[in-house]
Scaffold this motif. Structure first.
Motif, PDB file in Angstrom:
ATOM      1  N   MET A 206      -9.772  51.247  20.258  1.00 38.16           N
ATOM      2  CA  MET A 206      -9.280  50.023  20.889  1.00 38.16           C
ATOM      3  C   MET A 206      -9.589  50.050  22.387  1.00 38.16           C
ATOM      4  O   MET A 206      -9.388  51.066  23.054  1.00 38.16           O
ATOM      5  N   THR A 207     -10.083  48.940  22.900  1.00 36.86           N
ATOM      6  CA  THR A 207     -10.372  48.865  24.323  1.00 36.86           C
ATOM      7  C   THR A 207      -9.080  48.925  25.131  1.00 36.86           C
ATOM      8  O   THR A 207      -8.118  48.234  24.830  1.00 36.86           O
ATOM      9  N   THR A 208      -9.053  49.773  26.127  1.00 39.69           N
ATOM     10  CA  THR A 208      -7.862  49.899  26.966  1.00 39.69           C
ATOM     11  C   THR A 208      -8.140  49.554  28.419  1.00 39.69           C
ATOM     12  O   THR A 208      -7.221  49.328  29.184  1.00 39.69           O
ATOM     13  N   GLU A 209      -9.402  49.510  28.811  1.00 45.01           N
ATOM     14  CA  GLU A 209      -9.742  49.234  30.200  1.00 45.01           C
ATOM     15  C   GLU A 209     -10.949  48.290  30.257  1.00 45.01           C
ATOM     16  O   GLU A 209     -11.704  48.161  29.280  1.00 45.01           O
ATOM     17  N   TYR A 210     -11.107  47.667  31.416  1.00 45.73           N
ATOM     18  CA  TYR A 210     -12.242  46.764  31.630  1.00 45.73           C
ATOM     19  C   TYR A 210     -12.944  47.178  32.907  1.00 45.73           C
ATOM     20  O   TYR A 210     -12.299  47.416  33.939  1.00 45.73           O
ATOM     21  N   SER A 211     -14.255  47.263  32.841  1.00 46.15           N
ATOM     22  CA  SER A 211     -15.010  47.517  34.069  1.00 46.15           C
ATOM     23  C   SER A 211     -15.083  46.231  34.881  1.00 46.15           C
ATOM     24  O   SER A 211     -14.856  45.132  34.373  1.00 46.15           O
ATOM     25  N   GLY A 212     -15.400  46.374  36.151  1.00 44.87           N
ATOM     26  CA  GLY A 212     -15.550  45.203  37.005  1.00 44.87           C
ATOM     27  C   GLY A 212     -14.255  44.559  37.430  1.00 44.87           C
ATOM     28  O   GLY A 212     -14.255  43.403  37.856  1.00 44.87           O
ATOM     29  N   THR A 213     -13.131  45.300  37.335  1.00 38.22           N
ATOM     30  CA  THR A 213     -11.850  44.704  37.721  1.00 38.22           C
ATOM     31  C   THR A 213     -11.477  45.009  39.172  1.00 38.22           C
ATOM     32  O   THR A 213     -10.523  44.437  39.694  1.00 38.22           O
ATOM     33  N   GLY A 214     -12.205  45.909  39.817  1.00 39.57           N
ATOM     34  CA  GLY A 214     -11.895  46.246  41.197  1.00 39.57           C
ATOM     35  C   GLY A 214     -12.420  45.196  42.169  1.00 39.57           C
ATOM     36  O   GLY A 214     -13.097  44.230  41.783  1.00 39.57           O
ATOM     37  N   ASP A 215     -12.125  45.387  43.423  1.00 39.15           N
ATOM     38  CA  ASP A 215     -12.640  44.506  44.464  1.00 39.15           C
ATOM     39  C   ASP A 215     -14.161  44.625  44.507  1.00 39.15           C
ATOM     40  O   ASP A 215     -14.690  45.732  44.636  1.00 39.15           O
ATOM     41  N   PRO A 216     -14.908  43.511  44.386  1.00 35.72           N
ATOM     42  CA  PRO A 216     -16.366  43.593  44.305  1.00 35.72           C
ATOM     43  C   PRO A 216     -17.007  44.327  45.486  1.00 35.72           C
ATOM     44  O   PRO A 216     -17.878  45.182  45.294  1.00 35.72           O
ATOM     45  N   ALA A 217     -16.586  43.986  46.709  1.00 39.25           N
ATOM     46  CA  ALA A 217     -17.196  44.605  47.882  1.00 39.25           C
ATOM     47  C   ALA A 217     -16.920  46.105  47.915  1.00 39.25           C
ATOM     48  O   ALA A 217     -17.813  46.915  48.193  1.00 39.25           O
TER      49      ALA A 217
ATOM     50  N   PRO B  29     -10.416  53.046  46.628  1.00 41.32           N
ATOM     51  CA  PRO B  29      -9.323  52.076  46.792  1.00 41.32           C
ATOM     52  C   PRO B  29      -8.321  52.067  45.654  1.00 41.32           C
ATOM     53  O   PRO B  29      -7.132  51.834  45.873  1.00 41.32           O
ATOM     54  N   GLY B  30      -8.778  52.296  44.416  1.00 45.38           N
ATOM     55  CA  GLY B  30      -7.863  52.223  43.287  1.00 45.38           C
ATOM     56  C   GLY B  30      -8.553  52.582  41.988  1.00 45.38           C
ATOM     57  O   GLY B  30      -9.745  52.915  41.947  1.00 45.38           O
ATOM     58  N   LYS B  31      -7.805  52.492  40.904  1.00 42.54           N
ATOM     59  CA  LYS B  31      -8.314  52.905  39.603  1.00 42.54           C
ATOM     60  C   LYS B  31      -9.462  52.020  39.128  1.00 42.54           C
ATOM     61  O   LYS B  31     -10.399  52.501  38.479  1.00 42.54           O
ATOM     62  N   GLY B  32      -9.406  50.725  39.423  1.00 41.76           N
ATOM     63  CA  GLY B  32     -10.474  49.827  38.984  1.00 41.76           C
ATOM     64  C   GLY B  32     -11.818  50.216  39.558  1.00 41.76           C
ATOM     65  O   GLY B  32     -12.826  50.295  38.852  1.00 41.76           O
TER      66      GLY B  32
END
Length: 255
Positions: A1-12, A74-77
């Motif tokens: 099961m998918t638990t995370e999504y890529s591309g959720t962090g701040d783009p810059a 900056p964070g987990k994303g």
């Protein structure tokens, strides 16, 4: 099961991390760096699964305070994006692969299969918004070269690469689940089958399920297990390439 999504962090911030355009220079040899943090995060995900991944858990593995990580990540994303791009850099990209475009696509598929087995947590990440880092771009460039100049349009080239990647993603789940089951139960697939097969033969009436009895018995004897994910992967891969070959021939014939 998918638990995370890529591309959720701040783009810059994600792109700055992926391409290392703003990393602060280390003051001492033992100081933290993006690379050290990412490697520790990958080790946590490999050993404990993606659900165990957190900034706190990574800090524990590195033996530092959690807040010290935020100086670099900056964070987990954003961290997840760099983890993905880092492992994408592991796949071998030989230039001389025998077998023409079929051989090249097969090599790409097998490298991707092996990557998932090394990092099963990849199956838990939805990458419809991929991390646009240097390793992903280099991998995409290499994959496109496998089908360049064989008569496909640019969009068809992209679609073929997507098709192969999607096939591996679906096929490798069985292999990952089998490996995890063996690890968690201490019983191999062969041992499981040998323990269950005699009872199944007694319980299942072949007159009621003639095809299941005949084919299942033949497959079980051949695999010495309920299934053989690696064998199924190779079988499906060749059938997939057969289908792509029909498209290639039609384009070369002017269709």
């Amino acid at each position: 099961m998918t638990t995370e999504y890529s591309g959720t962090g701040d783009p810059a911030r994600s792109l700055a991390l992926l391409w290392r355009t703003r990393e602060r220079p280390s003051r001492r040899g033992g100081d933290l760096s993006v690379d050290r943090i990412v490697r520790a995060a990958i080790e946590v995900a490999d050993a404990e699964g993606l659900t165990a991944l957190s900034m706190r858990r990574v800090a524990e593995r590195l033996g530092v305070g959690t807040m010290s990580l935020y100086t670099h990540v900056p964070g987990k994303g954003e961290l997840l994006d760099v983890m993905l791009d880092t492992v994408y850099g592991e796949t071998a990209r030989p230039e001389d692969v025998p077998g023409g475009w079929r051989g090249r696509l097969a090599q790409i598929a097998r490298e991707t299969w092996a990557l998932y087995l090394r990092h099963p947590w990849l199956l838990q990440v939805a990458t419809t918004r991929p991390p646009l880092g240097p390793n992903l771009i280099a991998r995409y460039e290499y994959e496109l070269r496998a089908v360049d100049g064989i008569g496909l349009t640019d969009v068809e080239m992209d679609s073929v690469i997507t098709l192969v990647g999607g096939y591996v993603y679906g096929a490798v789940r069985g292999a990952v689940e089998a490996a995890q089951a063996a690890q968690r139960t201490g019983m191999t697939e062969q041992q499981w089958w040998q323990a269950h097969a005699p009872y199944l033969e007694k319980a299942m009436d072949p007159r009621r399920f003639p095809l299941a009895a005949r084919v299942g018995t033949a497959a079980g004897q051949e695999y010495q297990a309920a299934a053989d994910p690696a064998r199924a992967f190779e079988f499906g891969l060749h059938r997939l390439l057969d289908g792509i070959e029909v498209l290639v021939h039609s384009r070369q014939a002017g269709g």
